[in-house]
Scaffold this motif. Structure first.
Motif, PDB file in Angstrom:
ATOM      1  N   LEU A  67       0.835  -1.201   0.000  1.00  0.00           N
ATOM      2  CA  LEU A  67       0.000   0.000   0.000  1.00  0.00           C
ATOM      3  C   LEU A  67       0.868   1.248   0.000  1.00  0.00           C
ATOM      4  N   LEU A  68       1.897   1.280   0.845  1.00  0.00           N
ATOM      5  CA  LEU A  68       2.797   2.433   0.897  1.00  0.00           C
ATOM      6  C   LEU A  68       3.534   2.611  -0.431  1.00  0.00           C
ATOM      7  N   THR A  69       3.910   1.507  -1.040  1.00  0.00           N
ATOM      8  CA  THR A  69       4.603   1.578  -2.328  1.00  0.00           C
ATOM      9  C   THR A  69       3.697   2.153  -3.407  1.00  0.00           C
ATOM     10  N   SER A  70       2.435   1.744  -3.407  1.00  0.00           N
ATOM     11  CA  SER A  70       1.501   2.249  -4.421  1.00  0.00           C
ATOM     12  C   SER A  70       1.261   3.741  -4.265  1.00  0.00           C
ATOM     13  N   ILE A  71       1.337   4.231  -3.032  1.00  0.00           N
ATOM     14  CA  ILE A  71       1.118   5.657  -2.772  1.00  0.00           C
ATOM     15  C   ILE A  71       2.324   6.487  -3.185  1.00  0.00           C
ATOM     16  N   THR A  72       3.521   5.940  -3.030  1.00  0.00           N
ATOM     17  CA  THR A  72       4.747   6.733  -3.191  1.00  0.00           C
ATOM     18  C   THR A  72       5.464   6.514  -4.515  1.00  0.00           C
ATOM     19  N   THR A  73       4.938   5.623  -5.378  1.00  0.00           N
ATOM     20  CA  THR A  73       5.561   5.413  -6.684  1.00  0.00           C
ATOM     21  C   THR A  73       4.537   5.628  -7.791  1.00  0.00           C
ATOM     22  N   HIS A  74       5.042   5.799  -8.997  1.00  0.00           N
ATOM     23  CA  HIS A  74       4.175   6.028 -10.162  1.00  0.00           C
ATOM     24  C   HIS A  74       4.860   5.449 -11.387  1.00  0.00           C
ATOM     25  N   ILE A  75       4.150   4.645 -12.123  1.00  0.00           N
ATOM     26  CA  ILE A  75       4.698   3.952 -13.298  1.00  0.00           C
ATOM     27  C   ILE A  75       5.986   3.217 -12.904  1.00  0.00           C
ATOM     28  N   ASP A  76       5.917   2.552 -11.732  1.00  0.00           N
ATOM     29  CA  ASP A  76       6.977   1.650 -11.271  1.00  0.00           C
ATOM     30  C   ASP A  76       8.272   2.353 -10.859  1.00  0.00           C
ATOM     31  N   HIS A  77       8.206   3.630 -10.497  1.00  0.00           N
ATOM     32  CA  HIS A  77       9.419   4.285  -9.993  1.00  0.00           C
ATOM     33  C   HIS A  77       9.030   5.483  -9.133  1.00  0.00           C
ATOM     34  N   LEU A  78      10.016   6.096  -8.492  1.00  0.00           N
ATOM     35  CA  LEU A  78       9.775   7.306  -7.716  1.00  0.00           C
ATOM     36  C   LEU A  78       9.434   8.452  -8.665  1.00  0.00           C
ATOM     37  N   PRO A  79       8.320   9.133  -8.451  1.00  0.00           N
ATOM     38  CA  PRO A  79       7.982  10.264  -9.322  1.00  0.00           C
ATOM     39  C   PRO A  79       8.680  11.545  -8.862  1.00  0.00           C
ATOM     40  N   GLN A  80       9.315  12.230  -9.783  1.00  0.00           N
ATOM     41  CA  GLN A  80       9.956  13.503  -9.455  1.00  0.00           C
ATOM     42  C   GLN A  80       8.874  14.569  -9.395  1.00  0.00           C
ATOM     43  N   GLY A  81       8.482  14.923  -8.176  1.00  0.00           N
ATOM     44  CA  GLY A  81       7.387  15.851  -7.962  1.00  0.00           C
ATOM     45  C   GLY A  81       6.547  15.454  -6.770  1.00  0.00           C
ATOM     46  N   ALA A  82       6.696  14.205  -6.315  1.00  0.00           N
ATOM     47  CA  ALA A  82       6.001  13.760  -5.100  1.00  0.00           C
ATOM     48  C   ALA A  82       6.816  14.151  -3.881  1.00  0.00           C
ATOM     49  N   PRO A  83       6.188  14.631  -2.805  1.00  0.00           N
ATOM     50  CA  PRO A  83       6.940  15.053  -1.624  1.00  0.00           C
ATOM     51  C   PRO A  83       7.659  13.922  -0.904  1.00  0.00           C
ATOM     52  N   THR A  84       7.288  12.674  -1.182  1.00  0.00           N
ATOM     53  CA  THR A  84       7.973  11.540  -0.570  1.00  0.00           C
ATOM     54  C   THR A  84       9.229  11.119  -1.332  1.00  0.00           C
ATOM     55  N   SER A  85       9.347  11.495  -2.593  1.00  0.00           N
ATOM     56  CA  SER A  85      10.455  10.993  -3.412  1.00  0.00           C
ATOM     57  C   SER A  85      11.836  11.449  -2.935  1.00  0.00           C
ATOM     58  N   PRO A  86      12.033  12.717  -2.588  1.00  0.00           N
ATOM     59  CA  PRO A  86      13.375  13.126  -2.149  1.00  0.00           C
ATOM     60  C   PRO A  86      13.873  12.355  -0.927  1.00  0.00           C
ATOM     61  N   ILE A  87      13.038  12.255   0.115  1.00  0.00           N
ATOM     62  CA  ILE A  87      13.503  11.570   1.316  1.00  0.00           C
ATOM     63  C   ILE A  87      13.661  10.081   1.076  1.00  0.00           C
ATOM     64  N   LEU A  88      12.760   9.480   0.296  1.00  0.00           N
ATOM     65  CA  LEU A  88      12.910   8.058  -0.011  1.00  0.00           C
ATOM     66  C   LEU A  88      14.181   7.795  -0.811  1.00  0.00           C
ATOM     67  N   SER A  89      14.526   8.700  -1.718  1.00  0.00           N
ATOM     68  CA  SER A  89      15.739   8.500  -2.516  1.00  0.00           C
ATOM     69  C   SER A  89      16.980   8.490  -1.628  1.00  0.00           C
ATOM     70  N   ASN A  90      16.962   9.251  -0.540  1.00  0.00           N
ATOM     71  CA  ASN A  90      18.071   9.209   0.414  1.00  0.00           C
ATOM     72  C   ASN A  90      18.048   7.941   1.252  1.00  0.00           C
ATOM     73  N   LEU A  91      16.882   7.600   1.780  1.00  0.00           N
ATOM     74  CA  LEU A  91      16.772   6.433   2.654  1.00  0.00           C
ATOM     75  C   LEU A  91      17.126   5.147   1.913  1.00  0.00           C
ATOM     76  N   LEU A  92      16.613   4.998   0.714  1.00  0.00           N
ATOM     77  CA  LEU A  92      16.862   3.782  -0.064  1.00  0.00           C
ATOM     78  C   LEU A  92      18.330   3.610  -0.412  1.00  0.00           C
ATOM     79  N   ASN A  93      19.067   4.714  -0.482  1.00  0.00           N
ATOM     80  CA  ASN A  93      20.448   4.660  -0.960  1.00  0.00           C
ATOM     81  C   ASN A  93      21.484   4.770   0.152  1.00  0.00           C
TER      82      ASN A  93
END
Length: 305
Positions: free
Chosen positions: A150-176
């Motif tokens: 459920l969290l993944t469906s909310i925070t991703t779009h077309i199978d990747h992090l969308p540049q423009g979602a407020p969750t993408s910047p912090i997730l890109s740091n956490l994941l890496n």
């Protein structure tokens, strides 16, 4: 070959690539726990449309950046997820973008007075961070399969992090975090300093040796590949200190500062306004430029790295 054997050993404990590792953390949070933490039921969440609209914004190099922005209701939920679930989690100290009390000055200051600077760019950074990695990260945090999906469906779009979602910047740091750890180790092995500001990677070395630079770039490309990323070779820069060195738009040859032409522009605009001469910059734009310059001066006076 020695350095690549060392790099491979970083991943030898697991036969899978880092981006394909199976989560091993026991599930501690289910959908009811997620509802409590977000203060919204999962049934209400599923009623929120997961639609986005795309547009472009100009980049400093004249090209355009594609932004994928969520609808207002989805954006509100993503902000809640970022605030309640993600902001207090560990980010690698050398990942300095999208963080409170960090800025382009933090990134630039780490690389002042360096004989040689290497600047690398990750190609299509957000688009190259797949939903699978996001799902695995939420499983790693202890969410069960349904909650993580459920969290993944909310925070991703077309199978990747969308540049423009407020969750993408912090997730890109956490994941890496592991990627930043590996690149930091690589830098230490080369007696270099490493930082990452979003998709901008910077190494500063205490040597001007071309072979050292080439080895470091090749090793960094190898590590990035392990995490599903590729370098944008058109943006690769190796800059020795007899030339102007810039990191995230700031000059770092001696101290952190705006480029000379930007400082001249600010003085020219100020002079035009003071003498009632025509200028293409409004008073508000002038104040914004002056405030940015003052921020750089103020932050560069304090130790931030």
């Amino acid at each position: 070959m020695g350095i690549f054997n060392k790099l491979k050993s970083l991943f030898s404990s697991n036969s899978s690539e880092p981006q394909h590792q199976t989560p091993t953390t026991p599930a501690r949070f289910n959908l009811l726990d997620l509802e409590h933490r977000l203060d919204i039921s999962h049934r209400q969440i599923k009623l929120i449309p997961l639609d986005y609209h795309t547009f472009t914004v100009p980049k400093s190099n004249g090209h355009k950046r594609l932004i994928t922005a969520p609808n207002p209701e989805l954006k509100k939920l993503q902000r809640t997820i970022a605030k309640r679930l993600l902001t207090k989690l560990a980010v690698h100290p050398n990942a300095v973008g999208f963080r409170k009390n960090h800025s382009v000055v933090t990134n630039a200051k780490a690389h002042t007075n360096s004989p040689m600077i290497i600047k690398l760019d990750i190609r299509n950074f957000f688009q190259s961070t797949p939903a699978q990695r996001v799902n695995h990260y939420f499983r790693f945090l202890g969410y069960d399969a349904d909650s993580a999906q459920l969290l993944t469906s909310i925070t991703t779009h077309i199978d990747h992090l969308p540049q423009g979602a407020p969750t993408s910047p912090i997730l890109s740091n956490l994941l890496n975090y592991k990627l930043d750890t590996a690149l930091t180790t690589l830098a230490q092995n080369h007696k270099a300093i490493y930082t990452r500001y979003a998709d901008d990677i910077t190494f500063s070395l205490d040597t001007k040796d071309s072979e050292a630079a080439r080895n470091l770039v090749n090793a960094a490309a190898y590590l990035l590949h392990q995490f599903g990323y590729k370098l944008n070779n058109r943006k690769k820069r190796i800059i020795r200190n007899h030339r102007q060195q810039r990191v995230t738009g700031l000059v770092v040859n001696e101290k952190v500062n705006l480029p000379r032409e930007t400082r001249r522009l600010i003085r020219a605009i100020q002079h035009a306004h003071d003498n009632n001469k025509p200028t293409t910059h409004s008073p508000q734009q002038l104040q914004s430029l002056k405030a940015y310059h003052q921020m750089i001066i103020t932050q560069s006076e304090f130790e931030t790295h």
